[in-house]
Design a protein around this motif. Structure first.
Motif, PDB file in Angstrom:
ATOM      1  N   LEU A 139      37.883  31.835  46.018  1.00 55.74           N
ATOM      2  CA  LEU A 139      37.028  30.810  46.614  1.00 55.74           C
ATOM      3  C   LEU A 139      35.539  31.085  46.380  1.00 55.74           C
ATOM      4  CD1 LEU A 139      39.012  30.359  49.945  1.00 55.74           C
ATOM      5  CD2 LEU A 139      39.217  29.074  47.794  1.00 55.74           C
ATOM      6  N   LEU A 188      40.818  40.545  50.432  1.00 51.68           N
ATOM      7  CA  LEU A 188      40.596  41.649  49.484  1.00 51.68           C
ATOM      8  C   LEU A 188      39.246  41.485  48.806  1.00 51.68           C
ATOM      9  CD1 LEU A 188      43.188  43.058  47.038  1.00 51.68           C
ATOM     10  CD2 LEU A 188      40.992  42.283  46.124  1.00 51.68           C
ATOM     11  N   TYR A 241      28.335  42.931  39.333  1.00 51.29           N
ATOM     12  CA  TYR A 241      28.965  42.521  40.592  1.00 51.29           C
ATOM     13  C   TYR A 241      29.087  43.667  41.580  1.00 51.29           C
ATOM     14  CZ  TYR A 241      32.886  44.057  37.673  1.00 51.29           C
ATOM     15  OH  TYR A 241      33.703  44.763  36.827  1.00 51.29           O
ATOM     16  N   PHE A 290      26.742  42.164  45.213  1.00 51.42           N
ATOM     17  CA  PHE A 290      27.430  41.844  46.461  1.00 51.42           C
ATOM     18  C   PHE A 290      27.289  42.981  47.473  1.00 51.42           C
ATOM     19  CE2 PHE A 290      29.632  39.387  43.095  1.00 51.42           C
ATOM     20  CZ  PHE A 290      29.230  38.124  43.524  1.00 51.42           C
ATOM     21  N   HIS A 335      36.164  32.446  55.045  1.00 51.95           N
ATOM     22  CA  HIS A 335      37.289  31.502  54.967  1.00 51.95           C
ATOM     23  C   HIS A 335      38.475  31.922  55.845  1.00 51.95           C
ATOM     24  CE1 HIS A 335      35.110  30.717  51.121  1.00 51.95           C
ATOM     25  NE2 HIS A 335      35.449  29.473  51.386  1.00 51.95           N
ATOM     26  N   MET A 346      40.182  43.169  41.961  1.00 49.83           N
ATOM     27  CA  MET A 346      41.127  42.044  41.823  1.00 49.83           C
ATOM     28  C   MET A 346      41.941  42.134  40.524  1.00 49.83           C
ATOM     29  SD  MET A 346      38.681  38.794  40.876  1.00 49.83           S
ATOM     30  CE  MET A 346      37.380  38.977  42.105  1.00 49.83           C
ATOM     31  N   ARG A 347      41.513  42.997  39.594  1.00 48.57           N
ATOM     32  CA  ARG A 347      42.271  43.130  38.343  1.00 48.57           C
ATOM     33  C   ARG A 347      43.462  44.072  38.484  1.00 48.57           C
ATOM     34  NH1 ARG A 347      36.835  44.317  35.119  1.00 48.57           N
ATOM     35  NH2 ARG A 347      36.481  45.288  37.166  1.00 48.57           N
ATOM     36  N   GLY A 358      38.531  38.312  46.657  1.00 47.15           N
ATOM     37  CA  GLY A 358      37.070  38.237  46.625  1.00 47.15           C
ATOM     38  C   GLY A 358      36.624  37.526  47.896  1.00 47.15           C
ATOM     39  N   CYS A 359      37.082  38.079  49.039  1.00 45.39           N
ATOM     40  CA  CYS A 359      36.877  37.388  50.330  1.00 45.39           C
ATOM     41  C   CYS A 359      35.450  37.492  50.822  1.00 45.39           C
ATOM     42  CB  CYS A 359      37.814  37.990  51.376  1.00 45.39           C
ATOM     43  SG  CYS A 359      37.458  39.734  51.729  1.00 45.39           S
ATOM     44  N   GLY A 360      34.637  38.404  50.227  1.00 45.45           N
ATOM     45  CA  GLY A 360      33.273  38.592  50.707  1.00 45.45           C
ATOM     46  C   GLY A 360      33.271  38.952  52.184  1.00 45.45           C
ATOM     47  N   ALA A 382      39.740  46.672  47.018  1.00 44.76           N
ATOM     48  CA  ALA A 382      40.449  46.852  45.748  1.00 44.76           C
ATOM     49  C   ALA A 382      39.795  45.980  44.695  1.00 44.76           C
ATOM     50  CB  ALA A 382      41.924  46.474  45.895  1.00 44.76           C
ATOM     51  N   TYR A 429      23.509  40.579  50.194  1.00 47.18           N
ATOM     52  CA  TYR A 429      24.119  39.306  49.761  1.00 47.18           C
ATOM     53  C   TYR A 429      24.250  38.331  50.935  1.00 47.18           C
ATOM     54  CZ  TYR A 429      27.675  36.017  48.101  1.00 47.18           C
ATOM     55  OH  TYR A 429      28.366  34.873  47.783  1.00 47.18           O
ATOM     56  N   THR A 440      33.448  30.633  43.618  1.00 41.52           N
ATOM     57  CA  THR A 440      33.007  31.314  42.392  1.00 41.52           C
ATOM     58  C   THR A 440      33.309  32.814  42.424  1.00 41.52           C
ATOM     59  OG1 THR A 440      31.129  29.766  42.587  1.00 41.52           O
ATOM     60  CG2 THR A 440      31.166  31.170  40.672  1.00 41.52           C
ATOM     61  N   TYR A 468      33.746  36.842  36.156  1.00 41.80           N
ATOM     62  CA  TYR A 468      32.770  37.931  36.119  1.00 41.80           C
ATOM     63  C   TYR A 468      32.971  38.910  34.965  1.00 41.80           C
ATOM     64  CZ  TYR A 468      32.021  36.625  41.031  1.00 41.80           C
ATOM     65  OH  TYR A 468      31.753  35.960  42.199  1.00 41.80           O
ATOM     66  N   PHE A 469      34.128  38.817  34.287  1.00 43.60           N
ATOM     67  CA  PHE A 469      34.516  39.937  33.413  1.00 43.60           C
ATOM     68  C   PHE A 469      34.387  39.613  31.931  1.00 43.60           C
ATOM     69  CE2 PHE A 469      37.315  40.037  37.280  1.00 43.60           C
ATOM     70  CZ  PHE A 469      36.494  40.901  37.991  1.00 43.60           C
ATOM     71  N   SER A 511      33.536  44.951  47.570  1.00 47.88           N
ATOM     72  CA  SER A 511      32.293  45.347  48.222  1.00 47.88           C
ATOM     73  C   SER A 511      32.540  45.928  49.611  1.00 47.88           C
ATOM     74  CB  SER A 511      31.365  44.126  48.346  1.00 47.88           C
ATOM     75  OG  SER A 511      30.332  44.387  49.286  1.00 47.88           O
TER      76      SER A 511
HETATM   77  C1  SAM Z   1      30.520  34.780  45.134  1.00 43.51           C
HETATM   78  S1  SAM Z   1      31.237  35.946  46.207  1.00 43.51           S
HETATM   79  C2  SAM Z   1      32.286  34.937  47.177  1.00 43.51           C
HETATM   80  C3  SAM Z   1      32.722  35.609  48.448  1.00 43.51           C
HETATM   81  C4  SAM Z   1      33.586  34.757  49.365  1.00 43.51           C
HETATM   82  N1  SAM Z   1      34.769  34.240  48.704  1.00 43.51           N
HETATM   83  C5  SAM Z   1      32.762  33.630  49.963  1.00 43.51           C
HETATM   84  O1  SAM Z   1      33.057  32.461  49.696  1.00 43.51           O
HETATM   85  O2  SAM Z   1      31.822  33.915  50.713  1.00 43.51           O
HETATM   86  C6  SAM Z   1      32.353  36.829  45.134  1.00 43.51           C
HETATM   87  C7  SAM Z   1      33.086  37.984  45.789  1.00 43.51           C
HETATM   88  O3  SAM Z   1      33.922  38.616  44.798  1.00 43.51           O
HETATM   89  C8  SAM Z   1      33.868  40.015  45.021  1.00 43.51           C
HETATM   90  N2  SAM Z   1      34.194  40.720  43.767  1.00 43.51           N
HETATM   91  C9  SAM Z   1      33.430  40.829  42.661  1.00 43.51           C
HETATM   92  N3  SAM Z   1      34.060  41.545  41.723  1.00 43.51           N
HETATM   93  C10 SAM Z   1      35.239  41.921  42.269  1.00 43.51           C
HETATM   94  C11 SAM Z   1      36.345  42.684  41.777  1.00 43.51           C
HETATM   95  N4  SAM Z   1      36.323  43.201  40.548  1.00 43.51           N
HETATM   96  N5  SAM Z   1      37.407  42.863  42.591  1.00 43.51           N
HETATM   97  C12 SAM Z   1      37.416  42.341  43.856  1.00 43.51           C
HETATM   98  N6  SAM Z   1      36.407  41.604  44.361  1.00 43.51           N
HETATM   99  C13 SAM Z   1      35.331  41.403  43.578  1.00 43.51           C
HETATM  100  C14 SAM Z   1      32.446  40.273  45.459  1.00 43.51           C
HETATM  101  O4  SAM Z   1      32.294  41.525  46.092  1.00 43.51           O
HETATM  102  C15 SAM Z   1      32.170  39.061  46.324  1.00 43.51           C
HETATM  103  O5  SAM Z   1      32.454  39.320  47.679  1.00 43.51           O
END
Ligand code: SAM
Length: 259
Positions: free
Chosen positions: A108, A66, A4, A8, A52, A92-93, A46-48, A90, A12, A110, A114-115, A69
């Motif tokens: 949101l 948050l 991940y 991302f 949203h 998310m854990r 995981g706002c990407g 940051a 992406y 997916t 991931y872990f 990436s």
């Molecule tokens: C599938 S994307 C979804 C992004 C956004 N929610 C959207 O709908 O466009 C997953 C997001 O989770 C973030 N992510 C992955 N691992 C993460 C972590 N350990 N802590 C925080 N964010 C993380 C990625 O960087 C990515 O932006």
């Protein structure tokens, strides 16, 4: 390196360009009735690129976006004004938030799984529960694991496409015991280094495997209970349809932090 951290990156936004603001607005409209969006800070976990954030603000939410990436957060920073606070980089854990400080946490499209396998997510669920106020809610927008398993039990799914100046090959397959869905992604530049950089791809291309946990809603319910989170609602798609786990377009699951 964890997948991940590679998946991302700057590329992406091109790879998932079809996951756009219209879809995000529909998602927020479907989940908003179940969430205390106006009652306190809301975290888009995981706002990407922040797609949203404007729809959330339109529903009266304020709070924090948050993500891990740096590339996607640069985009989110442009949208984050809507949610009032600058986006935060940051993991998310380990959330940089006080106990009981949030009305809602949103995972949101997916942004979960991931872990490792589902059980490995117990610490993340405890972290989400920790930052929620009693009565606060967590929304998980996850893929329909039953549908994915059905589709890929018949064999791997391979897709090749040209994306800007890149050739992209994606092969989706089931992991051991059907506990994960894996996507091998191979990206090869067709143009020069300059065009490749514009697409966010290094000159030699990119190779990684996305890996997302598959589980039954009942399994997640049980793990959530251990973190003090109880499922209170569910929806089967961004069009707000009723929840039917086998056939749902998406699993939109709403959990409440116990008092
Ligand atoms: C599938 S994307 C979804 C992004 C956004 N929610 C959207 O709908 O466009 C997953 C997001 O989770 C973030 N992510 C992955 N691992 C993460 C972590 N350990 N802590 C925080 N964010 C993380 C990625 O960087 C990515 O932006």
């Amino acid at each position: 390196m964890n997948w991940y951290r590679t998946a991302f990156g700057a590329h992406y936004r091109h790879l998932y360009a079809h996951r756009d603001g219209h879809e995000a607005a529909a998602c927020v409209a479907a989940i908003a009735p179940w969430l205390p969006l106006r009652r306190g800070p809301v975290v888009d976990l995981g706002c990407g690129a922040g797609r949203h954030l404007s729809p959330l603000a339109a529903h009266g939410a304020w709070g924090l976006a948050l993500d891990l990436s740096a590339d996607l957060l640069a985009d989110a920073a442009r949208a984050a004004g809507a949610l009032a606070l600058p986006p935060v980089r940051a993991d998310m854990r380990r959330l940089p938030l006080r106990d009981g400080s949030c009305a809602a946490v949103l995972s949101l499209f997916t942004s979960f799984g991931y872990f490792g396998d589902l059980d490995d997510h117990a610490p993340l669920l405890r972290e989400i529960s920790r930052v929620l106020v009693p009565g606060g809610r967590w929304c998980l927008d996850h893929l329909n694991a039953f549908a994915v398993r059905r589709e890929l039990a018949a064999g791997d799914a391979v897709r090749e496409r040209r994306l800007g100046s890149q050739l992209v090959r994606e092969q989706r397959r089931l992991g051991p015991g059907g506990r994960r869905v894996l996507k091998d992604v191979r990206i090869r530049p067709l143009g020069g280094a300059e065009r490749s950089a514009a697409d966010g791809v290094p000159p030699q291309g990119l190779d990684y495997t996305e890996s997302v946990a598959l589980f039954a809603p009942a399994e997640l319910d049980e793990l959530c209970r251990g973190a003090g989170l109880v499922r209170v609602a569910a929806c089967g798609g961004y069009d707000g349809r009723d929840f039917e786990a086998e056939t749902a377009e998406r699993w939109l699951l709403i959990y409440e932090r116990e008092a």
